[in-house]
Write an enzyme that holds these catalytic residues in place. Structure first.
Site, PDB file in Angstrom:
ATOM      1  N   CYS A 123      40.942 100.103   2.374  1.00  0.00           N
ATOM      2  CA  CYS A 123      39.407 100.360   1.458  1.00  0.00           C
ATOM      3  C   CYS A 123      38.142 101.268   1.678  1.00  0.00           C
ATOM      4  CB  CYS A 123      38.189  99.137   1.605  1.00  0.00           C
ATOM      5  SG  CYS A 123      39.269  97.610   0.030  1.00  0.00           S
ATOM      6  N   HIS A 266      31.224 100.177   0.598  1.00  0.00           N
ATOM      7  CA  HIS A 266      32.229  99.562   0.151  1.00  0.00           C
ATOM      8  C   HIS A 266      31.858  98.536  -0.696  1.00  0.00           C
ATOM      9  CE1 HIS A 266      35.830  98.045  -1.660  1.00  0.00           C
ATOM     10  NE2 HIS A 266      36.100  97.033  -0.231  1.00  0.00           N
ATOM     11  N   ASN A 296      36.077  94.984  -6.808  1.00  0.00           N
ATOM     12  CA  ASN A 296      36.512  96.052  -5.678  1.00  0.00           C
ATOM     13  C   ASN A 296      37.248  97.217  -6.030  1.00  0.00           C
ATOM     14  OD1 ASN A 296      37.562  97.175  -3.318  1.00  0.00           O
ATOM     15  ND2 ASN A 296      37.518  94.973  -2.322  1.00  0.00           N
TER      16      ASN A 296
END
Ligand code: COA
Length: 339
Positions: A123, A266, A296
């Protein structure tokens, strides 16, 4: 000088001159997931903030999404594919193990003058790619870089595991970086930070499908080539690391929390986002959130959010914008950009 220092390349400023993003059409809602696993819209929204996520078509690969995001980024700054010297793709869901997804994208774009490679930082990948591009450009090795984060996480999700399948989605984001000819100005990358803690590799991983544990006819039923996460522990590290990384770039850019007009974290969990902002003393109205739409999307999440925030006017000329990420590895990263 610390290994992570920006001092050297501050002398050759680097600017972000374009951004783009792309998400697939198909929406998978919490109501859809209620029919697939033992979960509820209420649980998902309360524990994560996610309402729906996008799922790529079977014949739509990571490189297809990355190419579309890249084309939009190039359009936004009026450059042609031939102008690109360097393509870096951040992904944990490459089209193939080899060649790299960046090579497929280079071909699809017609960016025939670019060197192309992938990086793997989960990520955190988009900002690892940004820091890498800043180094190439800041040291005069390359003039124009295209960084892309693209993920087809739907291919590595265990759709029978309710603790992970509700979290992830597909999509891509991109940015174009160039050497700045004059004073620090619009789009300048003021500071970047990257870090890793490999001792915590087992908190979040895709344990199978690689050389450590190849998929075989015997183990295929165990679904080892899907995402496995110890969510609670990951959550705690995410808050601590994102806060520290963001604080370090704010300080190194010579700024304080009051100087920040927008933070783009994020998009893994709304509770993580809120906890990080609170610890940085950044108020809610300065925090960009789009997790409710996409879930996500790993490396792509901060890249998509950055593009959406720019296009919707959430930040403007002269604003200081902080990007901050966290992911498997563990890895974390942050950047401050003066728009
Ligand atoms: N629907 C309903 N219940 C669920 C569920 C779901 N989709 N997923 C888990 N649960 C249950 C669990 O089984 C557990 O039940 P139990 O108490 O009976 O055992 C309960 O909910 C609580 O589980 P827990 O894992 O403690 O939940 P949580 O509050 O930590 O939330 C996450 C889970 C995954 C949302 C959260 O931990 C998280 O976001 N982690 C970090 C993710 C992250 O940072 N990623 C960054 C890198 S990508």
């Amino acid at each position: 000088m610390a290994a992570n220092s920006d001092i050297a390349f501050k002398r050759l400023p680097v600017k972000i001159i374009g951004t783009g993003s792309y998400v697939p059409e198909r929406r998978l809602t919490n109501a859809d997931l209620e029919k697939m696993v033992d979960t509820s819209h209420e649980w998902i929204i309360e524990r994560t903030g996610i309402v729906e996520r996008r799922i790529a078509a079977p014949d739509e690969y990571t490189s297809h999404m990355g190419t579309k995001a890249a084309q939009r980024a190039l359009e936004s700054c009026g450059l042609k594919p031939e102008d690109i010297d360097l393509i870096i793709v951040a992904t944990i869901t490459p089209d193939t193990f080899t060649p790299s997804t960046s090579c497929y994208i280079q071909d699809a774009l017609g960016a025939k003058n670019a060197a192309a490679f992938d990086i793997s930082a989960a990520c955190s990948g988009f900002l690892f790619a940004m820091k890498t591009a800043v180094q190439y450009i800041g040291t005069g090795q390359m003039k124009t870089a295209l960084i892309i984060a693209a993920e087809k996480l739907s291919t590595v999700v265990n759709w029978e595991d309710r603790s992970t399948c509700v979290l992830f989605g597909d999509g891509a984001g991109a940015a174009v970086l160039q050497a700045s000819t004059g004073e620090e100005g619009e789009g300048s990358v003021l500071a970047t930070d990257i870090g890793s803690d490999g001792s915590l590799h087992d908190l979040l991983q895709i344990p199978g499908g690689g050389s450590r544990c190849p998929t075989t006819a015997e183990n295929a039923h165990e679904r080892l080539a899907t995402l496995a996460m110890r969510g609670n522990e990951t959550f705690r590290h995410a808050v601590t690391r994102m806060k520290a990384s963001a604080a370090s770039v704010i300080e190194r850019a010579g700024l304080t929390a009051d100087d920040i007009q927008l933070i783009i974290p994020h998009q893994a969990n709304l509770r993580i986002i809120n906890a990080v902002a609170q610890r940085l003393s950044i108020p809610e109205d300065k925090v960009f959130v789009n997790i409710e739409k996409y879930g996500n999307t790993s490396a792509a999440a901060v890249a998509i959010a950055f593009d959406e925030a720019r296009r919707s006017g959430r930040f403007g000329k002269g604003d200081n914008v902080v990007l901050v990420t966290f992911g498997a590895g563990l890895t974390w990263s942050a950047a401050v950009i003066r728009w």
